[in-house]
Scaffold this motif. Structure first.
Motif, PDB file in Angstrom:
ATOM      1  N   TYR A  46       0.823  -1.212   0.000  1.00 27.54           N
ATOM      2  CA  TYR A  46       0.000   0.000   0.000  1.00 27.54           C
ATOM      3  C   TYR A  46       0.858   1.264   0.000  1.00 27.54           C
ATOM      4  N   SER A  47       2.175   1.092  -0.001  1.00 30.86           N
ATOM      5  CA  SER A  47       3.110   2.220  -0.088  1.00 30.86           C
ATOM      6  C   SER A  47       4.077   1.978  -1.242  1.00 30.86           C
ATOM      7  N   PRO A  48       3.677   2.325  -2.471  1.00 31.94           N
ATOM      8  CA  PRO A  48       4.518   2.034  -3.631  1.00 31.94           C
ATOM      9  C   PRO A  48       5.919   2.636  -3.557  1.00 31.94           C
ATOM     10  N   THR A  49       6.058   3.806  -2.920  1.00 34.31           N
ATOM     11  CA  THR A  49       7.394   4.402  -2.853  1.00 34.31           C
ATOM     12  C   THR A  49       8.340   3.568  -1.986  1.00 34.31           C
ATOM     13  N   SER A  50       7.804   2.862  -1.002  1.00 34.10           N
ATOM     14  CA  SER A  50       8.671   1.980  -0.205  1.00 34.10           C
ATOM     15  C   SER A  50       9.202   0.843  -1.075  1.00 34.10           C
ATOM     16  N   LEU A  51       8.397   0.389  -2.016  1.00 34.18           N
ATOM     17  CA  LEU A  51       8.832  -0.681  -2.917  1.00 34.18           C
ATOM     18  C   LEU A  51       9.909  -0.185  -3.875  1.00 34.18           C
ATOM     19  N   VAL A  52       9.728   1.042  -4.372  1.00 37.51           N
ATOM     20  CA  VAL A  52      10.730   1.644  -5.257  1.00 37.51           C
ATOM     21  C   VAL A  52      12.043   1.811  -4.505  1.00 37.51           C
ATOM     22  N   LEU A  53      11.974   2.339  -3.302  1.00 35.06           N
ATOM     23  CA  LEU A  53      13.171   2.574  -2.500  1.00 35.06           C
ATOM     24  C   LEU A  53      13.917   1.273  -2.217  1.00 35.06           C
TER      25      LEU A  53
END
Length: 333
Positions: A46-53
């Motif tokens: 639910y936090s796409p930016t955490s996946l990118v990071l």
């Protein structure tokens, strides 16, 4: 869609490449900061930016020179992230705003210095062939929702709009993915969904959204344990800058970010695109009075449903939770 990044942001965030973050003009590290050996944080679908990071390893690159390792823990929902924070299993965790407020009101020592998104990540979902048409139709029905999360609190707020309370439905406590399965298999009548599970159910199983209200979806809060924030402020600043790098990259590359979400969450690319392009706003990373007021507007549900102790000063709890100053010098337009 391309996002313009000014020279200051490019220098601060190290966007000229995918290596480590640029050096920070921060105060000299304290003895506690020098002793830091590991930074523990969560990642969540639910936090796409955490996946990118996590995918690009920018935090690992930044901390490696200091001999600090980075540990990632998967959070299946706000409730899990808050459990990990409360148990000192992670230092930084991603949750919904109202879930963080509930936890802080009940004694969790957390503070929010960064907003990772404003999503419309939850709604009330029914099967495509369901006879349920309005919120009032939920009275006496089985509704799945994960306690301690935005979908659960969204459900309660939605019920209140038609004069219903938690006791007027049969709440079935299931983790998000299990709630989706229960709905699709006919074991519950409705489900307070969470993306990407909700989008996958819509596109894959033909379920439909019975009730939507973007204003009842509280923001995505990046929470830090109070002790870690006090002892390791420079490390927290570095994590926030890394999140900023991931946020700006996601804004500039939404299709690529959706592909990462698709691969990590094991959902189809159309599902990931629906979540990132149509249901997630990444434009407001700095905690502000907007977020304070949103929580204050949502707070009465916690009292009405007796989720906090009588007499709890929720306005004060909001002020203690939302840190509008910590990241102000890091995040500027």
């Amino acid at each position: 869609m391309k996002t313009k990044i000014n020279r200051r942001q490019s220098l601060a965030l190290g966007l000229s490449g995918v290596g480590g973050l640029a050096s920070l003009s921060l105060s000299t590290p304290s003895r506690a900061a020098e002793a830091l050996k590991e930074v523990r944080l969560d990642y969540a679908y639910y936090s796409p930016t955490s996946l990118v990071l996590r995918r690009f390893g920018w935090l690992e690159d930044d901390f490696r020179a200091d001999g600090v390792t980075v540990k990632w823990v998967l959070s299946a929902g706000s409730n899990r992230a808050l459990e990990y924070l409360n148990a000192d299993s992670i230092d930084i965790g991603s949750t919904a705003g109202l879930a963080a407020l509930l936890a802080r009101a009940n004694g969790a020592p957390i503070r929010t210095p960064y907003i990772y998104s404003r999503p419309e990540w939850t709604a009330l979902v029914v099967r495509g062939d369901s006879s349920l048409r309005t919120l009032a139709d939920l009275k006496g029905r089985k509704v799945a929702a994960t306690k301690g999360t935005d979908p659960y609190l969204f459900l309660l707020r939605a019920l209140h709009t038609v004069g219903l309370k938690r006791g007027d439905i049969e709440h079935v406590s299931l983790q998000h993915a299990d709630g989706r399965a229960a709905l699709e298999q006919g074991r519950v009548d409705a489900w307070a969904g969470l993306d990407p599970h909700m989008a996958a159910s819509e596109l894959g199983a033909g379920t439909r959204l019975l009730y939507r209200n973007v204003d009842f979806n509280t923001y995505g809060f990046l929470n830090v344990r109070d002790a870690f924030l006090q002892q390791q402020p420079r490390a927290v600043q570095r994590v926030i800058l890394a999140y900023e790098k991931a946020r700006l990259w996601t804004l500039a590359n939404p299709s690529e970010a959706a592909r990462i979400l698709s691969e990590e969450a094991k959902v189809s690319l159309p599902v990931a695109l629906l979540q990132i392009k149509l249901r997630t706003d990444f434009s407001q990373p700095l905690p502000s009075q907007t977020h304070v007021q949103a929580l204050r507007a949502a707070a009465p549900i916690l009292t009405d449903e007796q989720l906090v102790k009588p007499g709890t000063d929720l306005s004060r709890v909001v002020a203690d939770l939302v840190d509008t100053r910590f990241a102000a010098s890091l995040i500027r337009g």
